[in-house]
Design a protein around this motif. Structure first.
Motif, PDB file in Angstrom:
ATOM      1  N   GLY A 192       0.818  -1.217   0.000  1.00  0.00           N
ATOM      2  CA  GLY A 192       0.000   0.000   0.000  1.00  0.00           C
ATOM      3  C   GLY A 192       0.847   1.260   0.000  1.00  0.00           C
ATOM      4  N   VAL A 193       1.950   1.241   0.762  1.00  0.00           N
ATOM      5  CA  VAL A 193       2.866   2.387   0.779  1.00  0.00           C
ATOM      6  C   VAL A 193       3.464   2.601  -0.607  1.00  0.00           C
ATOM      7  N   ALA A 194       3.896   1.509  -1.243  1.00  0.00           N
ATOM      8  CA  ALA A 194       4.484   1.615  -2.580  1.00  0.00           C
ATOM      9  C   ALA A 194       3.467   2.141  -3.586  1.00  0.00           C
ATOM     10  N   GLU A 195       2.237   1.629  -3.510  1.00  0.00           N
ATOM     11  CA  GLU A 195       1.207   2.079  -4.454  1.00  0.00           C
ATOM     12  C   GLU A 195       0.836   3.540  -4.220  1.00  0.00           C
ATOM     13  N   ALA A 196       0.806   3.951  -2.965  1.00  0.00           N
ATOM     14  CA  ALA A 196       0.516   5.359  -2.670  1.00  0.00           C
ATOM     15  C   ALA A 196       1.609   6.255  -3.222  1.00  0.00           C
ATOM     16  N   LEU A 197       2.849   5.805  -3.132  1.00  0.00           N
ATOM     17  CA  LEU A 197       3.970   6.578  -3.658  1.00  0.00           C
ATOM     18  C   LEU A 197       3.893   6.690  -5.173  1.00  0.00           C
ATOM     19  N   VAL A 198       3.583   5.565  -5.831  1.00  0.00           N
ATOM     20  CA  VAL A 198       3.437   5.575  -7.285  1.00  0.00           C
ATOM     21  C   VAL A 198       2.277   6.482  -7.696  1.00  0.00           C
ATOM     22  N   GLY A 199       1.175   6.371  -6.968  1.00  0.00           N
ATOM     23  CA  GLY A 199       0.022   7.211  -7.280  1.00  0.00           C
ATOM     24  C   GLY A 199       0.318   8.690  -7.105  1.00  0.00           C
ATOM     25  N   PHE A 200       1.089   9.026  -6.079  1.00  0.00           N
ATOM     26  CA  PHE A 200       1.460  10.425  -5.858  1.00  0.00           C
ATOM     27  C   PHE A 200       2.294  10.964  -7.020  1.00  0.00           C
ATOM     28  N   VAL A 201       3.310  10.212  -7.437  1.00  0.00           N
ATOM     29  CA  VAL A 201       4.157  10.649  -8.553  1.00  0.00           C
ATOM     30  C   VAL A 201       3.338  10.755  -9.838  1.00  0.00           C
ATOM     31  N   ARG A 202       2.457   9.779 -10.074  1.00  0.00           N
ATOM     32  CA  ARG A 202       1.647   9.775 -11.296  1.00  0.00           C
ATOM     33  C   ARG A 202       0.677  10.953 -11.339  1.00  0.00           C
ATOM     34  N   ASP A 203      -0.061  11.162 -10.242  1.00  0.00           N
ATOM     35  CA  ASP A 203      -1.132  12.167 -10.246  1.00  0.00           C
ATOM     36  C   ASP A 203      -0.630  13.588 -10.046  1.00  0.00           C
ATOM     37  N   GLN A 204       0.439  13.752  -9.246  1.00  0.00           N
ATOM     38  CA  GLN A 204       0.894  15.091  -8.904  1.00  0.00           C
ATOM     39  C   GLN A 204       2.026  15.593  -9.792  1.00  0.00           C
ATOM     40  N   MET A 205       2.678  14.716 -10.525  1.00  0.00           N
ATOM     41  CA  MET A 205       3.828  15.140 -11.330  1.00  0.00           C
ATOM     42  C   MET A 205       3.679  14.762 -12.799  1.00  0.00           C
ATOM     43  N   VAL A 206       3.503  13.478 -13.072  1.00  0.00           N
ATOM     44  CA  VAL A 206       3.568  13.006 -14.456  1.00  0.00           C
ATOM     45  C   VAL A 206       2.340  13.406 -15.257  1.00  0.00           C
ATOM     46  N   ARG A 207       1.161  13.094 -14.771  1.00  0.00           N
ATOM     47  CA  ARG A 207      -0.050  13.374 -15.554  1.00  0.00           C
ATOM     48  C   ARG A 207      -0.319  14.865 -15.692  1.00  0.00           C
ATOM     49  N   THR A 208       0.078  15.650 -14.705  1.00  0.00           N
ATOM     50  CA  THR A 208      -0.165  17.093 -14.790  1.00  0.00           C
ATOM     51  C   THR A 208       0.764  17.772 -15.790  1.00  0.00           C
ATOM     52  N   THR A 209       1.864  17.133 -16.148  1.00  0.00           N
ATOM     53  CA  THR A 209       2.834  17.751 -17.068  1.00  0.00           C
ATOM     54  C   THR A 209       2.926  17.049 -18.417  1.00  0.00           C
ATOM     55  N   MET A 210       2.653  15.738 -18.452  1.00  0.00           N
ATOM     56  CA  MET A 210       2.794  14.985 -19.697  1.00  0.00           C
ATOM     57  C   MET A 210       1.506  14.339 -20.177  1.00  0.00           C
ATOM     58  N   GLY A 211       0.489  14.316 -19.331  1.00  0.00           N
ATOM     59  CA  GLY A 211      -0.752  13.649 -19.713  1.00  0.00           C
ATOM     60  C   GLY A 211      -0.548  12.147 -19.836  1.00  0.00           C
ATOM     61  N   LYS A 212      -1.347  11.501 -20.686  1.00  0.00           N
ATOM     62  CA  LYS A 212      -1.256  10.056 -20.860  1.00  0.00           C
ATOM     63  C   LYS A 212       0.074   9.636 -21.478  1.00  0.00           C
ATOM     64  N   ALA A 213       0.691  10.537 -22.227  1.00  0.00           N
ATOM     65  CA  ALA A 213       1.981  10.207 -22.853  1.00  0.00           C
ATOM     66  C   ALA A 213       3.061   9.955 -21.815  1.00  0.00           C
ATOM     67  N   GLY A 214       2.822  10.395 -20.585  1.00  0.00           N
ATOM     68  CA  GLY A 214       3.831  10.241 -19.553  1.00  0.00           C
ATOM     69  C   GLY A 214       3.841   8.872 -18.887  1.00  0.00           C
ATOM     70  N   GLU A 215       2.849   8.014 -19.215  1.00  0.00           N
ATOM     71  CA  GLU A 215       2.795   6.707 -18.568  1.00  0.00           C
ATOM     72  C   GLU A 215       4.075   5.909 -18.776  1.00  0.00           C
ATOM     73  N   LYS A 216       4.654   6.004 -19.970  1.00  0.00           N
ATOM     74  CA  LYS A 216       5.865   5.232 -20.257  1.00  0.00           C
ATOM     75  C   LYS A 216       7.078   5.712 -19.451  1.00  0.00           C
ATOM     76  N   TYR A 217       6.993   6.941 -18.913  1.00  0.00           N
ATOM     77  CA  TYR A 217       8.102   7.499 -18.138  1.00  0.00           C
ATOM     78  C   TYR A 217       7.900   7.338 -16.632  1.00  0.00           C
ATOM     79  N   MET A 218       6.810   6.667 -16.243  1.00  0.00           N
ATOM     80  CA  MET A 218       6.533   6.489 -14.825  1.00  0.00           C
ATOM     81  C   MET A 218       7.649   5.763 -14.061  1.00  0.00           C
ATOM     82  N   PRO A 219       8.190   4.656 -14.591  1.00  0.00           N
ATOM     83  CA  PRO A 219       9.277   3.996 -13.841  1.00  0.00           C
ATOM     84  C   PRO A 219      10.457   4.921 -13.572  1.00  0.00           C
ATOM     85  N   LEU A 220      10.811   5.746 -14.563  1.00  0.00           N
ATOM     86  CA  LEU A 220      11.913   6.686 -14.386  1.00  0.00           C
ATOM     87  C   LEU A 220      11.588   7.704 -13.310  1.00  0.00           C
ATOM     88  N   MET A 221      10.401   8.278 -13.353  1.00  0.00           N
ATOM     89  CA  MET A 221      10.050   9.341 -12.424  1.00  0.00           C
ATOM     90  C   MET A 221       9.890   8.824 -10.993  1.00  0.00           C
TER      91      MET A 221
END
Length: 287
Positions: A87-116
């Motif tokens: 749950g901690v890991a998923e919350a961390l991933v969700g935070f990076v996805r929702d607060q950083m990646v999707r707000t700046t790259m949209g759906k195109a940023g999904e492939k960069y999630m592991p890096l971020m």
């Protein structure tokens, strides 16, 4: 006693035989110096542009092992209904996805999630090393480490831009503002070049480095100040005053430690947010 405290204590005692307030030797406060950020190499190796195996190197290895272990043990037995660690890991991933990646790259940023996600946890762990007793040196307070991370994002930014828009399209989009009249381009192009290709990677690295450097120095000053102010052997009212002064310094140290932990998390967030923004900018191209 932490490594930093021992360093500060040794420096104070070298400066004066009685490094405390109200001393009879006339010793003054010896503030910590930038030598804290230049640890003596444990051993050297014959490679150019290196300072040998230092505390920074050891802490970097510790960070890599800790981050790797965290992701391995929290995701190796992933389940539909997550346990506490997952749950901690998923919350961390969700935070990076929702607060950083999707707000700046949209759906195109999904492939960069592991890096971020890796960047965020890696930088956060490097920062937090500055608060762990026995370590107490943020890895990012050495400019080399933020510089390498910023350079990696800079290279990726250019690579993604060239891949998406071609060499000419990428550089034209970053050097020639859309809709700008031709007569002003000789003035704008150098400005855009310096802004995008020089200042962008520099500020990306220096922002993280300078914040960690200043925060660690501030904590070192409070630690050294508390040590200098503590002198119950002064006797009488002076001994009581010194203990009171030292208590105030201790409170300040604890308050700024909590504040520094917040800043460490914030700087990891800002670095990754900017990295996401830069890559999103490369994907989108000229405006």
């Amino acid at each position: 006693m932490s490594a930093d405290a021992r360093t500060i204590l040794a420096a104070a005692e070298e400066h004066c035989a009685d490094p405390h307030i109200f001393n009879e030797a006339g010793c003054t406060f010896q503030a910590p110096s930038v030598s804290l950020f230049f640890p003596t190499p444990w051993f050297s190796y014959d490679l150019p542009y290196t300072s040998g195996f230092t505390k920074y190197t050891a802490l970097l290895i510790v960070v890599v092992l800790l981050v790797s272990a965290f992701w391995y043990f929290t995701t190796r037995n992933a389940k539909v209904v997550p346990g506490r660690a997952q749950g901690v890991a998923e919350a961390l991933v969700g935070f990076v996805r929702d607060q950083m990646v999707r707000t700046t790259m949209g759906k195109a940023g999904e492939k960069y999630m592991p890096l971020m996600v890796t960047l965020f946890t890696f930088i956060l762990a490097m920062n937090v090393m500055g608060l762990i007793p026995g370590f107490q040196l943020p890895v990012t307070s050495n400019l080399a480490f933020p510089a390498v991370l910023a350079l990696s994002i800079y290279v990726l930014w250019n690579y993604v831009g060239v891949r998406e828009h071609g060499f000419a399209g990428h550089f034209k989009g970053k050097l020639v503002p859309s809709g700008a009249p031709k007569w002003i381009l000789p003035l704008l192009i150098p400005i855009e070049f310096i802004s995008n290709f020089v200042f962008r990677p520099l500020t990306h690295a220096i922002r993280l480095f300078a914040t960690m450097f200043a925060g660690h120095m501030l904590l070192a000053v409070f630690a050294a100040g508390g040590f200098y102010l503590f002198n119950p052997d002064a006797g009488g009212i002076w001994g009581g005053i010194s203990v009171g002064y030292s208590a105030i310094a201790l409170i300040g140290f604890l308050v700024f430690t909590a504040f520094e932990l917040f800043i460490m998390a914030l700087q990891a967030y800002v670095f990754v947010l900017l990295a996401s923004f830069y890559i999103g900018d490369a994907i989108e191209g000229a405006h």
